[in-house]
Motif scaffolding. Structure first.
Motif, PDB file in Angstrom:
ATOM      1  N   LEU A 107     -48.620  33.030  32.808  1.00 51.05           N
ATOM      2  CA  LEU A 107     -48.134  34.315  33.309  1.00 51.05           C
ATOM      3  C   LEU A 107     -47.490  34.142  34.687  1.00 51.05           C
ATOM      4  O   LEU A 107     -46.401  34.631  34.959  1.00 51.05           O
ATOM      5  CB  LEU A 107     -49.323  35.270  33.416  1.00 51.05           C
ATOM      6  N   LEU A 108     -48.181  33.397  35.506  1.00 47.71           N
ATOM      7  CA  LEU A 108     -47.716  33.171  36.867  1.00 47.71           C
ATOM      8  C   LEU A 108     -46.454  32.321  36.888  1.00 47.71           C
ATOM      9  O   LEU A 108     -45.518  32.582  37.638  1.00 47.71           O
ATOM     10  CB  LEU A 108     -48.821  32.448  37.628  1.00 47.71           C
ATOM     11  N   MET A 109     -46.434  31.290  36.035  1.00 47.59           N
ATOM     12  CA  MET A 109     -45.252  30.428  35.975  1.00 47.59           C
ATOM     13  C   MET A 109     -44.044  31.245  35.552  1.00 47.59           C
ATOM     14  O   MET A 109     -42.951  31.103  36.094  1.00 47.59           O
ATOM     15  CB  MET A 109     -45.484  29.263  35.007  1.00 47.59           C
ATOM     16  N   LYS A 110     -44.252  32.124  34.568  1.00 49.03           N
ATOM     17  CA  LYS A 110     -43.138  32.954  34.106  1.00 49.03           C
ATOM     18  C   LYS A 110     -42.698  33.923  35.198  1.00 49.03           C
ATOM     19  O   LYS A 110     -41.500  34.105  35.427  1.00 49.03           O
ATOM     20  CB  LYS A 110     -43.541  33.719  32.845  1.00 49.03           C
ATOM     21  N   ASN A 111     -43.656  34.543  35.868  1.00 46.28           N
ATOM     22  CA  ASN A 111     -43.321  35.452  36.974  1.00 46.28           C
ATOM     23  C   ASN A 111     -42.502  34.748  38.044  1.00 46.28           C
ATOM     24  O   ASN A 111     -41.606  35.337  38.637  1.00 46.28           O
ATOM     25  CB  ASN A 111     -44.587  35.996  37.634  1.00 46.28           C
ATOM     26  N   ASP A 112     -42.883  33.500  38.301  1.00 49.43           N
ATOM     27  CA  ASP A 112     -42.199  32.741  39.346  1.00 49.43           C
ATOM     28  C   ASP A 112     -40.892  32.131  38.849  1.00 49.43           C
ATOM     29  O   ASP A 112     -40.240  31.395  39.580  1.00 49.43           O
ATOM     30  CB  ASP A 112     -43.109  31.615  39.869  1.00 49.43           C
ATOM     31  N   GLY A 113     -40.535  32.395  37.600  1.00 49.07           N
ATOM     32  CA  GLY A 113     -39.304  31.843  37.058  1.00 49.07           C
ATOM     33  C   GLY A 113     -39.360  30.340  36.827  1.00 49.07           C
ATOM     34  O   GLY A 113     -38.325  29.681  36.801  1.00 49.07           O
ATOM     35  N   ILE A 114     -40.558  29.803  36.633  1.00 48.00           N
ATOM     36  CA  ILE A 114     -40.685  28.371  36.367  1.00 48.00           C
ATOM     37  C   ILE A 114     -40.451  28.121  34.885  1.00 48.00           C
ATOM     38  O   ILE A 114     -41.119  28.697  34.031  1.00 48.00           O
ATOM     39  CB  ILE A 114     -42.085  27.863  36.760  1.00 48.00           C
ATOM     40  N   LEU A 146     -51.876  22.822  39.954  1.00 48.78           N
ATOM     41  CA  LEU A 146     -51.153  24.089  40.045  1.00 48.78           C
ATOM     42  C   LEU A 146     -49.877  23.924  40.863  1.00 48.78           C
ATOM     43  O   LEU A 146     -48.839  24.506  40.542  1.00 48.78           O
ATOM     44  CB  LEU A 146     -52.058  25.166  40.658  1.00 48.78           C
ATOM     45  N   ARG A 147     -49.964  23.107  41.912  1.00 47.50           N
ATOM     46  CA  ARG A 147     -48.769  22.872  42.718  1.00 47.50           C
ATOM     47  C   ARG A 147     -47.713  22.140  41.915  1.00 47.50           C
ATOM     48  O   ARG A 147     -46.529  22.457  41.963  1.00 47.50           O
ATOM     49  CB  ARG A 147     -49.134  22.055  43.965  1.00 47.50           C
ATOM     50  N   GLU A 148     -48.172  21.118  41.157  1.00 53.43           N
ATOM     51  CA  GLU A 148     -47.204  20.352  40.382  1.00 53.43           C
ATOM     52  C   GLU A 148     -46.564  21.217  39.300  1.00 53.43           C
ATOM     53  O   GLU A 148     -45.411  21.009  38.922  1.00 53.43           O
ATOM     54  CB  GLU A 148     -47.855  19.113  39.752  1.00 53.43           C
ATOM     55  N   LEU A 149     -47.295  22.205  38.830  1.00 58.63           N
ATOM     56  CA  LEU A 149     -46.713  23.114  37.835  1.00 58.63           C
ATOM     57  C   LEU A 149     -45.700  24.056  38.470  1.00 58.63           C
ATOM     58  O   LEU A 149     -45.007  24.782  37.776  1.00 58.63           O
ATOM     59  CB  LEU A 149     -47.827  23.912  37.145  1.00 58.63           C
ATOM     60  N   GLY A 150     -45.639  24.048  39.779  1.00 60.50           N
ATOM     61  CA  GLY A 150     -44.618  24.834  40.451  1.00 60.50           C
ATOM     62  C   GLY A 150     -45.126  26.134  41.052  1.00 60.50           C
ATOM     63  O   GLY A 150     -44.348  26.944  41.538  1.00 60.50           O
ATOM     64  N   ILE A 151     -46.428  26.357  40.994  1.00 62.82           N
ATOM     65  CA  ILE A 151     -46.971  27.604  41.531  1.00 62.82           C
ATOM     66  C   ILE A 151     -47.073  27.517  43.048  1.00 62.82           C
ATOM     67  O   ILE A 151     -47.675  26.596  43.595  1.00 62.82           O
ATOM     68  CB  ILE A 151     -48.334  27.904  40.893  1.00 62.82           C
ATOM     69  N   LYS A 152     -46.453  28.484  43.669  1.00 62.07           N
ATOM     70  CA  LYS A 152     -46.421  28.486  45.135  1.00 62.07           C
ATOM     71  C   LYS A 152     -47.406  29.512  45.675  1.00 62.07           C
ATOM     72  O   LYS A 152     -47.945  30.309  44.937  1.00 62.07           O
ATOM     73  CB  LYS A 152     -45.017  28.818  45.621  1.00 62.07           C
ATOM     74  N   ASP A 153     -47.592  29.485  46.978  1.00 57.12           N
ATOM     75  CA  ASP A 153     -48.421  30.481  47.653  1.00 57.12           C
ATOM     76  C   ASP A 153     -49.812  30.584  47.060  1.00 57.12           C
ATOM     77  O   ASP A 153     -50.349  31.668  46.874  1.00 57.12           O
ATOM     78  CB  ASP A 153     -47.754  31.869  47.596  1.00 57.12           C
ATOM     79  N   VAL A 193     -68.864  28.066  46.284  1.00 53.29           N
ATOM     80  CA  VAL A 193     -68.154  28.774  45.216  1.00 53.29           C
ATOM     81  C   VAL A 193     -66.759  29.109  45.720  1.00 53.29           C
ATOM     82  O   VAL A 193     -66.556  29.308  46.916  1.00 53.29           O
ATOM     83  CB  VAL A 193     -68.865  30.075  44.789  1.00 53.29           C
ATOM     84  N   TYR A 194     -65.794  29.132  44.796  1.00 52.78           N
ATOM     85  CA  TYR A 194     -64.418  29.406  45.229  1.00 52.78           C
ATOM     86  C   TYR A 194     -63.619  29.987  44.082  1.00 52.78           C
ATOM     87  O   TYR A 194     -63.970  29.842  42.914  1.00 52.78           O
ATOM     88  CB  TYR A 194     -63.749  28.120  45.733  1.00 52.78           C
ATOM     89  N   GLU A 195     -62.543  30.651  44.436  1.00 52.39           N
ATOM     90  CA  GLU A 195     -61.621  31.177  43.441  1.00 52.39           C
ATOM     91  C   GLU A 195     -60.198  30.897  43.893  1.00 52.39           C
ATOM     92  O   GLU A 195     -59.903  30.899  45.079  1.00 52.39           O
ATOM     93  CB  GLU A 195     -61.843  32.684  43.240  1.00 52.39           C
ATOM     94  N   PHE A 196     -59.343  30.671  42.903  1.00 56.78           N
ATOM     95  CA  PHE A 196     -57.928  30.425  43.185  1.00 56.78           C
ATOM     96  C   PHE A 196     -57.144  31.704  42.899  1.00 56.78           C
ATOM     97  O   PHE A 196     -57.327  32.317  41.846  1.00 56.78           O
ATOM     98  CB  PHE A 196     -57.381  29.325  42.264  1.00 56.78           C
ATOM     99  N   PHE A 197     -56.249  32.063  43.801  1.00 54.36           N
ATOM    100  CA  PHE A 197     -55.402  33.222  43.596  1.00 54.36           C
ATOM    101  C   PHE A 197     -53.944  32.845  43.841  1.00 54.36           C
ATOM    102  O   PHE A 197     -53.645  31.909  44.551  1.00 54.36           O
ATOM    103  CB  PHE A 197     -55.751  34.342  44.581  1.00 54.36           C
ATOM    104  N   ALA A 198     -53.072  33.639  43.230  1.00 55.55           N
ATOM    105  CA  ALA A 198     -51.651  33.515  43.552  1.00 55.55           C
ATOM    106  C   ALA A 198     -51.062  34.908  43.461  1.00 55.55           C
ATOM    107  O   ALA A 198     -51.571  35.756  42.726  1.00 55.55           O
ATOM    108  CB  ALA A 198     -50.962  32.564  42.590  1.00 55.55           C
ATOM    109  N   PRO A 199     -50.007  35.180  44.207  1.00 48.02           N
ATOM    110  CA  PRO A 199     -49.412  36.508  44.151  1.00 48.02           C
ATOM    111  C   PRO A 199     -48.819  36.771  42.772  1.00 48.02           C
ATOM    112  O   PRO A 199     -48.019  35.979  42.282  1.00 48.02           O
ATOM    113  CB  PRO A 199     -48.305  36.474  45.209  1.00 48.02           C
ATOM    114  N   GLY A 200     -49.229  37.842  42.130  1.00 47.03           N
ATOM    115  CA  GLY A 200     -48.708  38.193  40.814  1.00 47.03           C
ATOM    116  C   GLY A 200     -47.712  39.318  40.952  1.00 47.03           C
ATOM    117  O   GLY A 200     -47.258  39.623  42.043  1.00 47.03           O
ATOM    118  N   GLU A 201     -47.389  39.938  39.828  1.00 42.80           N
ATOM    119  CA  GLU A 201     -46.407  41.020  39.857  1.00 42.80           C
ATOM    120  C   GLU A 201     -46.930  42.207  40.651  1.00 42.80           C
ATOM    121  O   GLU A 201     -46.211  42.829  41.418  1.00 42.80           O
ATOM    122  CB  GLU A 201     -46.047  41.443  38.433  1.00 42.80           C
TER     123      GLU A 201
END
Length: 419
Positions: free
Chosen positions: A312-319, A153-160, A266-274
């Motif tokens: 969706l996240l990549m697009k939101n982040d302008g990646i 996910l980091r390499e794809l450019g997703i931050k936070d 157990v774990y879940e991954f989150f990132a800030p969305g719109e």
RNA sequence: GCGGCCGUAGCUUAAUGGUAAAGCACUCGGUUGUGGUCCGAGAGCAUGCGGGUUCGAGUCCCGUCGGUCGCCCCA
């Protein structure tokens, strides 16, 4: 145009830009997974329905109301896979993979099916990329799987990125805790919402996930306080490994994953969305799953991320995803030139320089226009004269300057120019 | 499965219940073998689908199919 048909609700055609995002994720993921020693696997998109109902859990929503299940002409009850893990464990047992050097590490990038009301980032056919390590388990495996996903996910450019993590303990711990929790909930039942009153009986752990019953949750017993010392020790180790890897996490004692087969971490991954945060995916240990499917008790851990949500996240982040575009276009006029162009095209291909063309188009104007739309750096023009003299006009598309080169040296010259 | 909002050309949007428009994109021109900018022209099976009200419906009503958001749940 009058359209007679549409794709089924919640199912989408993937092409153009969307396809490019898919390819990017697939490429980064499979490369990363491979360097960590995972092997690719493809399994059927449907299984005997019991593989899922036993594995995922008879009373989960996934099985109760979201599964595409039907009877085949031969009378078998089958279901489109709602998730990846159960089928892969079925394959592990079926092919006696426990006889091989353990653990078996698989990665997949594949579509799954759930009959739900579609929403943004939630579809009836959706794609996941996932990892499974089967046959040897424990904290270090959990940590490694989290690390691979985190790195992808980091390499794809997703931050936070945020990772929420919890331990549900082994099945014995879980059962014990459910009893404690039920007792507490019964005492508080008057202040529970209607949904949770229902959940209390069928799946009390899910009450901890409720967004409404926050008050009740506050003083509720916490799983981590009730799991056995061994489980607690395991969980602590997972957290230590994550710290070692400098992967940030948040403890969330209310995190409970929906599928029955999860145990311990157990774990879940989150990132800030719109709006608010977006759940990308999750995972955990499932030491009990193999046994549920008729095999031996087998330690295992897995995680899966939603492809559409990642996009969706990549697009939101302008990646942006950059496709490798041809930098050269070959234009031709006349039959002889066409023949020379075909040959030249092969030479470029052998030199591994991507070239595009529009041999089907005869007017030079049309071909130039196409070259322009493709944003190539150079257009090679072979007309009647050039074809006869074995020469090529090389046009610099930005400056508009042209030079004439012999066919023999053109590949070499272009190679030089592109550097 | 439940509730809210939405549906006009490939895309973005117009059209007090009265002839369905525009921009972008597309195609073709602006002398013979040269793209972008500019100018001109053209084409488009467009009111998601089916009913109803009305002299007349893109517009109002009902249903349906999609989409979207929330619930449920999850990726």
């Amino acid at each position: 145009m009058s359209k007679s048909f549409q794709s089924p609700s919640g199912m989408h055609d993937v092409f153009g830009e969307q396809y490019d995002y898919f390819e990017k994720i697939r490429e980064v993921f499979s490369r990363m997974a491979t360097t960590y020693g995972f092997e690719g696997i493809e399994i059927p998109i449907m299984e005997n329905a019991k593989v899922f109902s036993r594995g995922v859990g008879e009373h989960t929503d996934i099985i109760e109301k979201e599964m595409y299940a039907f009877k085949t002409k031969g009378g078998d009850q089958v279901a489109l896979r709602p998730e990846g893990t159960a089928g892969i464990v079925r394959a592990y047992i079926e092919h006696n993979l426990y006889t091989k050097s353990q653990p078996i590490k698989f990665f997949y990038f594949a579509p799954f099916f759930r009959y739900e009301r579609p929403q943004a980032g939630r579809y009836r056919q959706f794609w996941q990329f996932g990892l499974e390590t089967i046959g040897k388990g424990g904290p270090v495996v959990d940590a490694q799987i989290i690390a691979v996903m985190y790195n992808v996910l980091r390499e794809l450019g997703i931050k936070d990125l945020m990772i929420e993590i919890n331990s549900m303990g082994e099945s014995k711990c879980r059962e014990d805790f459910e009893k404690v929790l039920k007792k507490y909930l019964r005492k508080e039942s008057s202040s529970l919402c209607a949904d949770c009153k229902r959940r209390m009986k069928k799946n009390p752990l899910r009450v901890l996930d409720c967004k409404r019953c926050i008050k009740v949750k506050e003083s509720a017993p916490q799983i981590v306080d009730h799991i056995c010392p061994k489980c607690r020790e395991d969980f602590k180790k997972v957290l230590e490994y994550l710290e070692e890897l400098k992967i940030p996490y948040d403890l969330n004692s209310f995190l409970v994953r929906g599928l029955d087969y999860y145990t311990n971490t157990v774990y879940e991954f989150f990132a800030p969305g719109e709006e608010g945060r977006l759940a990308l995916g999750g995972g955990g240990r499932y030491d009990g799953l193999a046994k549920l499917l008729g095999g031996e008790e087998t330690p295992a851990t897995g995680a899966a991320m939603g492809v559409e949500r990642t996009v969706l996240l990549m697009k939101n982040d302008g990646i942006k995803v950059e496709k490798e575009k041809p930098k050269i276009f070959i234009a031709q006029l006349s039959d002889l030139a066409k023949r020379k162009c075909l040959k030249l095209f092969e030479e470029f291909r052998e030199a591994k320089i991507p070239v595009s063309e529009s041999f089907g188009q005869d007017s030079l104007k049309g071909q130039m226009s196409k070259a322009n739309k493709m944003k190539v750096d150079y257009t090679l023009i072979i007309g009647e004269e050039e074809a006869a003299e074995d020469r090529v006009i090389v046009r610099d598309m930005e400056s508009g300057q042209q030079e004439s080169l012999s066919t023999k040296e053109v590949v070499k010259e272009i190679k030089k120019k592109l550097k």
